[in-house]
Enzyme design. Sequence first.
Site, PDB file in Angstrom:
ATOM      1  N   ILE A 684      26.788   3.919 -12.366  1.00 17.38           N
ATOM      2  CA  ILE A 684      28.042   3.579 -13.043  1.00 17.38           C
ATOM      3  C   ILE A 684      29.018   2.888 -12.106  1.00 17.38           C
ATOM      4  O   ILE A 684      30.113   2.512 -12.509  1.00 17.38           O
ATOM      5  CB  ILE A 684      28.707   4.837 -13.644  1.00 17.38           C
ATOM      6  CG1 ILE A 684      28.965   5.895 -12.575  1.00 17.38           C
ATOM      7  CG2 ILE A 684      27.885   5.388 -14.789  1.00 17.38           C
ATOM      8  CD1 ILE A 684      29.735   7.101 -13.077  1.00 17.38           C
ATOM      9  N   GLY A 685      28.628   2.700 -10.858  1.00 14.83           N
ATOM     10  CA  GLY A 685      29.522   2.020  -9.934  1.00 14.83           C
ATOM     11  C   GLY A 685      28.901   1.893  -8.562  1.00 14.83           C
ATOM     12  O   GLY A 685      27.968   2.613  -8.201  1.00 14.83           O
ATOM     13  N   SER A 689      31.301   2.601   0.123  1.00 16.99           N
ATOM     14  CA  SER A 689      30.614   3.692   0.802  1.00 16.99           C
ATOM     15  C   SER A 689      29.314   4.113   0.132  1.00 16.99           C
ATOM     16  O   SER A 689      28.578   4.914   0.686  1.00 16.99           O
ATOM     17  CB  SER A 689      31.545   4.900   0.915  1.00 16.99           C
ATOM     18  OG  SER A 689      32.046   5.240  -0.357  1.00 16.99           O
ATOM     19  N   GLY A 690      29.018   3.594  -1.062  1.00 17.53           N
ATOM     20  CA  GLY A 690      27.760   3.959  -1.681  1.00 17.53           C
ATOM     21  C   GLY A 690      27.723   3.707  -3.173  1.00 17.53           C
ATOM     22  O   GLY A 690      28.675   3.195  -3.764  1.00 17.53           O
ATOM     23  N   ASP A 814      42.678   4.627   1.902  1.00 18.37           N
ATOM     24  CA  ASP A 814      42.223   3.616   0.931  1.00 18.37           C
ATOM     25  C   ASP A 814      42.795   3.931  -0.446  1.00 18.37           C
ATOM     26  O   ASP A 814      42.083   3.948  -1.446  1.00 18.37           O
ATOM     27  CB  ASP A 814      40.701   3.556   0.892  1.00 18.37           C
ATOM     28  CG  ASP A 814      40.184   2.277   0.221  1.00 18.37           C
ATOM     29  OD1 ASP A 814      40.971   1.309   0.117  1.00 18.37           O
ATOM     30  OD2 ASP A 814      39.014   2.245  -0.185  1.00 18.37           O
TER      31      ASP A 814
END
Length: 991
Positions: A684-685, A689-690, A814
């Site tokens: 889903i994304g 970072s991963g 962030d």
Amino acid sequence: MLLLFLLLLSPSLVVSLNQEGLYLQQVKLGFDDPDGALSDWNDRHDTPCEWSGIKCDSETHSVTSVDLSNANIFGPFPTIICRLPNLTNLSLSNNSINSSLPGDISACQKLQHLDLSENYLVGPIPSTLANITTLRSLVLSGNNFSGDIPESFGRFQRLEELVLIGNLLNGTIPSVLVNISTLRVLNVAYNPFTPSQIPSDIGNLTNLEVLWLTQSNLVSQIPDSLGQLKRLINLDLAENNLDGPIPKSITELSSIEQIELYSNSLSGSLPEGMSKMTALLRFDAAMNHLEGTIPDELCSLPLESLNLYENRLVGTVPAGIALSPKLYELKLFNNRLTGELPKDLGKNSKLVTFDASQNNFSGEIPANLCAMGALEQLLLIQNSLSGKIPESLGQCQSLRRVRLSNNKLSGEVPAAFWGLPHVSLLELAENAFSGSISKTISGASNLSLLLISDNQFTGNIPEEIGSLGNLVEFSGGYNLLSGSLPATLVKLSELSTLDLHNNKLSGELPSGIQSMKKLSELNLSNNGLSGEIPKELGSLLVLNYLDLSGNHFSGEIPLELQNLRLNRFNFSNNQLSGDLPPLYAKEAYKDSFLGNPGLCDDLEGLCPRQSGDKNQGFMWLLRSIFILAALVFVVGVAWFFWKYKNYRKAKNTIDKSKWTLTSFHKLGFSEYEILDCLDEDNVIGSGASGKVYKAVLSNGEIVAVKKLWGGSKKEDDSCDAEKGRMTDDAFEAEVETLGKIRHKNIVKLWCSCTTRDCKLLVYEYMPNGSLGDLLHSSKGGLLDWPTRYKIAVDAAEGLSYLHHDCVPPIVHRDVKSNNILLDREFGARVADFGVAKVVDMVEKGPKSMSVIAGSCGYIAPEYAYTLRVNEKSDIYSFGVVILELVTGRLPVDPEFGEKDLVKWVCTTMDQKGVEHVIDPKVDLCFKEEISKVLSIGLLCTSHLPINRPSMRRVVKMLQEVSAENKPKTGKKDGKLSPYYYEDISDHGSVV
């Protein structure tokens, strides 16, 4: 020599600071003072009585008060201050005092008022505080104190105010507190206590005026002795685990003004005798298991707010409730109430919110609901109301949200009702309304959602609907609307959903439909529309649902439709002809084209075979070869996947035994269930970072699984957060930190799963995705201002927790709208701690990082060239998020040129005014509140870090914005409680 001689003869000319001044100068030396709040603490006077924050006795000139609240000073608690012999008042609130509180503070033997709230104090509360026998007020709220409330506190002889709100106290609430007979205010809310009972002899505190125990993990029943608190004004026991009945003794609280009992497990009926509470202004017992009826006794009280929603109440609403002259809020939704609504409701008071949804009410809507011209929310969905909408509601200019769906209402909607200027949601679906949509709808300039499906509306859709520039959804299916679609529909540039299926519409689709760039759903099925399907539909790149079935469309299906990524489409039962677009000429799409005799394609069943074809034998041979080749290909692919599946199965069997699961909460799943969900179909994304997967578990629970990148990514993007392989030590340290975080506005980390080569983090799943994706998509109009404001407060509270309540503090690094996730009710959670850093508050100055972390448009100016990180960097980024919420614009946009959002806002405001930066999808009736929030955002994005407020201060400022724009009621500690104004989200399918 003469001058020296004169000085010796005139000692008054020699200035010598007294001993108390010297003590205070030592206090100054122990603090960092970036704002210069203590700059006048010098030796130009013989006493410190003229210094900032210092008060002295008028006769003896001895220091009696030190008030350094809001001075932005840093450092440990100054024990030496207790050497001031006559100090009676000490306030260091809202600073950065970052030590434990020493036990020898008891040396302040004459202290009467001690306020150390809103600091970073840690460790246990010293038991020696009870040795200060003169103490009357002790305020330690908003720190990080842990452990127990000292048993010694039962020895206080003069204490009148004890405030420990919002710490990390995890013991029990000691029963010895009831020994402090002088106590007027007892506030220990918002602490993670172990399950505790309200002391059975709480009634001993006969002087108590405020009892605030919200979110204190209270269990068992409310004791009867509570009724002995005759002076009690404010009782707040909300959000606990209390059960049993509301004790009848509560009706003996003759001075009570506010009672908060919501979000418990209370049962039984409302107690008899409530008429004796003659001062009661607010009564909130929502979200419990209360039964029985609403007593008539409530009608004799001067109520301003009555909340009884989400219980099991039956019977009727007492007619006398309409006589209350102060009632502005009445929420009764989700009960089992019956009968008619009081006819005079709203006639005698400025009713602002009325929500009686999800009951069994019958009869007509009361005509006087807006008699005082203040009604903003009218929510009556899922009842059995009948009759017409009162003509008087058409004159209710204050209305903002109207939900009347799923009733038995009928007749024509008053013409003026269609055009109310401030209504953002008009929901009339599933009734029996008739008549036409009035041309007066042009006045509904703020309308975002128009939901009128399942009625009997007739006539044309008026051309005036094209003037609704904020309209996001128009659902009018299952009506009797006729005529052609108005040409002005194409002016609705914000429209995301147009659903007019099952009507009697005719004519062609309007030209210029390509201007509706945000259209994602178009359903015009089962009408009488004709003409050709416009090729311009292919330019609507966000369109994913298209249903034109059951009409009279003719001609060919435009090839341009292949540009779309349709999840569902249907062109069946029309008069279409010609060839199918190659992309859709597949067996899987066959049902989408049935009932069009003129469509010709080689797909079986779409059109009849043509006889007498000279090339039939040749075509048969080609088909045979093709079928044989396809068969060989399919068999080969099947064999490959069979071998691959066995390989994966064997591999996973080996790998699963090597996984290590570390849980941070009680889990209802195993690591094997998580591993089985790591399929590309579930992605889903994908971020810096991963990858993130959606995992639906066997127990029905949904979680989000982040699989961290195993090595450095190759993309080069200077604005992305840090990338690359995370070391084992760094990963373990991060997981250990995040696993301890417990806050409602930070995404919950369920567990971590690790092997030597792979690391997984399992989070709670957020159904509404990220704020950035929603705000900057076609559905951004769904985020009205109250929702945006709530998101800002939620996110601010999450960041404030990281900065002020974590020990040591955590800097996110962030912060951006894409890292603020939204739950089902649009509550905000701060997420993605891939580059977060722990900051050691003992060190002087911020830490320096080896690489820039953050995202374009959000990075603080000083961070980009110094690489030094502290909380001020997060505050700048959060300020940008606030500007996004206010403006609806991205942090960087080609339209800005070389500017970013911060500079664009400042420039535009200077040149054109604040109206030109506010998102046009937001109702300008909130302009005053929006302007205040915008000012907070600009303050957070100050170029100089020293000018940016702390996150704790940001939360306070945001809450004050709400308090200033709400009715003045509901007091706690003599001040308006921000929790009192928390908005309860609408229920049902529409937000």
